[in-house]
Design an enzyme around this catalytic site. Structure first.
Site, PDB file in Angstrom:
ATOM      1  CE  LYS A   1       4.454  -9.969 -66.740  1.00  0.00           C
ATOM      2  NZ  LYS A   1       4.346 -10.408 -65.421  1.00  0.00           N
TER       3      LYS A   1
ATOM      4  NE  ARG B   1      -1.607  -2.600 -73.165  1.00  0.00           N
ATOM      5  CZ  ARG B   1      -1.127  -4.130 -72.941  1.00  0.00           C
ATOM      6  NH1 ARG B   1      -2.022  -4.974 -73.239  1.00  0.00           N
ATOM      7  NH2 ARG B   1       0.039  -4.603 -72.881  1.00  0.00           N
TER       8      ARG B   1
ATOM      9  CD  GLU C   1       0.327 -14.609 -64.078  1.00  0.00           C
ATOM     10  OE1 GLU C   1       0.187 -15.776 -64.202  1.00  0.00           O
ATOM     11  OE2 GLU C   1      -0.311 -13.670 -64.963  1.00  0.00           O
TER      12      GLU C   1
END
Length: 787
Positions: free
Chosen positions: A501, A491, A271
């Site tokens: 983020k 992850r 993104e």
């Protein structure tokens, strides 16, 4: 959960196993479904219940359509042993979703085969006869499991309890009662140390440990595109709908394979709302790596569904950093490229009765989800939703006054099935699509559809997206679209940093750090600026692997180990003094300056001039302040009054006098005599920098020392995580001294400053002043721990 616990106890699970099962939502869901399918909600024999538990935890996902048939055989006791169940799993894994051949199934599982007590006794006797000498030698230290395995190989359908009882009886008959010697712990023999041979192996002769198959190729776990007809996952509904067993029909798969030529196609879908971090490096390793290994392609697809958070700066950065990491996209696309197709499919979703326009506010949606309540507009007529959705598209409804929601399952155990939002109104121009749209699709709606439109074969993501699997496949099934193979991996979490983020954005915007490429951040731009190479990062993430483990914290030292391993081979050596202490060589002529050879590499060949650089040696040299003290000691290797040390690549020097400041404590300069003949053999070796010519200071450089950004290993878990910032994470030394050859350094040139660590020339450097960032120190506790 209480109902589920009672259900598990009814089928004979012990209380501890039942409680542990309740703690695992996935196993709980599977086991409840299995019990219902088996029609044993009122209870069953414990042996049957244990087999049902095995089915719930191990049944092959690609053959879920055949699970009811296996349960029928278990409940009727046609299949009654763990060995038969394991054989059923093996057979069904190969069968997949194809029609079941009952005769072959029963033959493979030993259905109807009765093994008599006499048959088992004869087999046990045969095994004991074969192994008799070894058993007599090892006595009760004999591995009973091995004996059991040999019997099972010959009689796979024998009752395991009978087999175990017969083996125990046979051992006792052969060996008698246990003796004191049998009860003693075996004495471990010490391995003889090999005789040291003073011969160094050449690189070709050096013994290598054979890596495992998975280490050589971590992508072996992924199926081929031709296998994508198997059931991906099950979606359980709270109402009376049949269980959705998501899979591709043969027609859909054939159409997909025709379009792709059977090639693997993956996608890396960042993104563009910030800079990429090291977690994205792992995602790239998985996405681009699998495509490369299978000779396929990986899309770089910008997930640009939120125009308010996206900037061209981030888009440009992502494309650059992907290339820097060594990956080449098959094609660069944007989710916004598919806005028209996504809109058309949303209209189709409404027509099929699977979506509706909702007028609840964000807070109301949250409240209704928490209470598992349907929206008041959930059952509005399809024609009404179609009209309102068109009004949304035409800008006739205010922002926040309407959304398009998928009609999923508000009573599901999975909150990602609570009628997720598909479209929302935003009167914001899009950085890529312009001002054509005022409604934008959500990630949950767009992601899976674009995966399908781009014919992605493997949709790979981290484990926090696992709960979205149901929604992913529900939507593709609802629209009759091709379904990619979804697989989640753990992850990447690293100690002493944050990779959210949202948290990274706050650190940057509130100026706790110096931008997205601050060398203290785990952003890829920050690591690059710090001097970390892309190959070291790829080596690090490759070493971690792509398993579905819990994603526990990886120590920062592990990354630093990979960085040192590479820089040790690629960074040339040089000398810099961070905190200079003036040393006057009293027996050297003041005007004499000699150029000495210093090694760029530890094993530099003597006949190769390019392996050396020149360092001036003159009457005034500078050493580190920490390399001098007034009192010597046995464990100290620096300079002290009356002591001799070696200046690296130069000569031994002996301290003859110390000049103190007016406070009689601070050392201003040190006087020494040097040994031009090198007859003395000093204890310590120091790095140094000299005046390049009489009265001229050495090259002045700025050095920035970076340390861990946070004091705690897991700052993200702290409520006041910003209070945990390390106040010493950045220390600037404005005036260090360097050898003259460093003045030619260019941005991103990497060096080992001898005895200090690895450094890189920073982008803030100017012709007047070079700036170096410390990448890592020379210390390597991680590497030592692994040797």
């Amino acid at each position: 959960m209480v109902e589920a616990l009672d259900l598990f106890l009814k089928i004979g699970l012990d209380k501890r196993t039942a409680e542990n099962t309740i703690a695992n939502n996935k196993v709980t869901t599977n086991l409840v479904a299995v019990i219902n399918e088996a029609a044993v909600t009122d209870g069953c024999e414990r042996s049957t219940g244990n087999l049902l538990y095995t089915v719930a935890t191990k049944f092959p996902a690609n053959a879920l359509v055949h699970r009811p048939k296996l349960l029928e055989y278990i409940v009727s006791s046609k299949i009654k042993t763990p060995a038969q169940v394991e054989a059923a799993f093996a057979f069904l894994t190969v069968t997949g979703s194809e029609d079941l051949d009952i005769n072959k199934f029963e033959e493979a599982c030993g259905v109807g085969v009765e093994v008599s007590l006499e048959d088992i006794e004869n087999t046990v006797n045969e095994i004991f006869e074969e192994k008799k000498s070894a058993i007599l030698e090892q006595r009760y230290r004999t591995n009973v499991g091995d004996l059991f395995a040999h019997v099972r190989k010959k009689q796979p359908w024998a009752d395991p309890k009978i087999v175990k009882s017969l083996i125990d009886s046979k051992l006792y008959a052969l060996l008698g009662e246990k003796t004191a010697a049998d009860n003693e712990k075996p004495v471990k023999k010490k391995k003889e140390k090999p005789v040291k041979v003073e011969v160094k192996n050449t690189p070709e002769e050096a013994p290598l440990q054979t890596p495992s198959e998975e280490e050589l190729n971590p992508y072996l776990i992924f199926p081929s595109p031709e296998e994508n007809y198997k059931v991906h996952t099950e979606v359980f509904f709270s109402d009376n709908r049949p269980v959705l067993r998501a899979c591709n029909s043969k027609a859909l798969l054939e159409k997909h394979l025709k379009a792709t030529g059977g090639k693997v196609l993956t996608r890396f879908p960042p993104e563009p709302n910030g800079y990429l971090h090291i977690g994205h490096a792992k995602a790239m390793f998985v996405d681009f790596g699998l495509a490369k290994e299978r000779d396929g392609g990986c899309y770089l697809r910008y997930d640009d569904t939120n125009p308010e958070a996206e900037k061209k700066e981030y888009i440009d950065h992502i494309e650059e950093i992907v290339g820097w990491m060594g990956w080449k996209p098959f094609k660069i696309t944007y989710t916004s490229d598919y806005f028209q197709e996504l809109y058309d499919l949303a209209v189709e979703l409404i027509r099929r009765g699977h979506a509706y326009v909702d007028h609840q506010s964000g807070d109301e949606i949250k409240e209704y989800r928490e209470k598992k309540m349907n929206s008041p507009w959930r059952d509005r007529p399809i024609s009404e939703s179609l009209k309102l959705f068109n009004d949304m598209k035409c800008g006739l409804i205010e922002e926040g006054k309407a959304t398009l929601r998928m009609k999923q399952d508000m009573q599901s155990d999975n909150f990602n099935m609570y009628d997720l939002i598909a479209y929302r109104i935003k009167f914001t121009p899009h950085p890529h699509a312009g001002d054509k749209w005022c409604i934008y699709p959500s990630y949950d709606y767009a992601h899976c559809i674009v995966d399908s439109l781009e014919n992605i074969t493997h949709s790979l993501c981290t484990l926090e997206f696992e709960t979205r699997r149901a929604s992913y496949y529900w939507l593709l099934d609802a629209l009759s679209l091709y379904q990619p193979y979804v697989w989640e991996y753990s992850r990447l979490n690293i100690t002493n940093t944050v990779m959210s983020k949202r948290k990274l954005n706050r650190l940057v915007t509130e100026k706790y750090v110096d931008g997205w490429d601050d060398p203290r951040l785990m952003t890829l731009a920050g690591l690059r600026r710090r001097g970390v190479t892309s190959t070291a990062i790829n080596g690090f993430v490759g070493g971690i692997g792509i398993t579905r483990s819990d994603g526990s914290m990886i120590r920062l030292e592990r990354l630093e180990y990979h960085v040192r391993e590479e820089l040790n081979k690629t960074a040339s050596r040089t000398m810099v003094v961070l905190h200079p202490l003036k040393v006057v060589i009293t027996n050297l002529e003041g005007s004499l300056v000699t150029d000495l050879d210093a090694k760029k590499w530890p094993d530099a060949p003597g006949d190769d001039p390019s392996s050396y650089y020149k360092v001036p040696f003159s009457k005034i040299v500078y050493i580190e302040q920490s390399d001098f003290r007034m009192k010597d000691s046995k464990d100290y290797y620096g300079l002290a009054p009356g002591k001799t040390v070696l200046l690296r690549y130069a000569f031994p020097i002996k301290c003859t006098e110390v000049i103190l400041s007016q406070d009689k404590k601070t050392v201003v300069e040190v006087h020494v005599e040097y040994d031009p003949d090198k007859k003395t053999k000093p204890k310590g070796v120091l790095h140094w920098v000299a005046e390049p010519s009489p009265g001229v200071d050495p090259l002045k450089v700025e050095v920035r020392l970076f340390d861990k950004l946070f004091l705690s290993e897991n700052p993200g878990e702290l409520d006041k995580w910003l209070d945990d910032l390390n106040p010493d994470s950045k220390v600037v030394i404005p005036c260090a001294y360097a050898v003259p050859s460093l003045k030619h350094a260019e941005v991103e040139d990497k060096f080992q400053f001898e005895r200090l660590g690895y450094f890189v020339a920073d982008k803030d450097s100017t012709p007047e002043k070079l700036i170096f960032n410390r990448t890592v120190t020379l210390r390597d506790s991680y590497g030592k721990a692994w040797k």
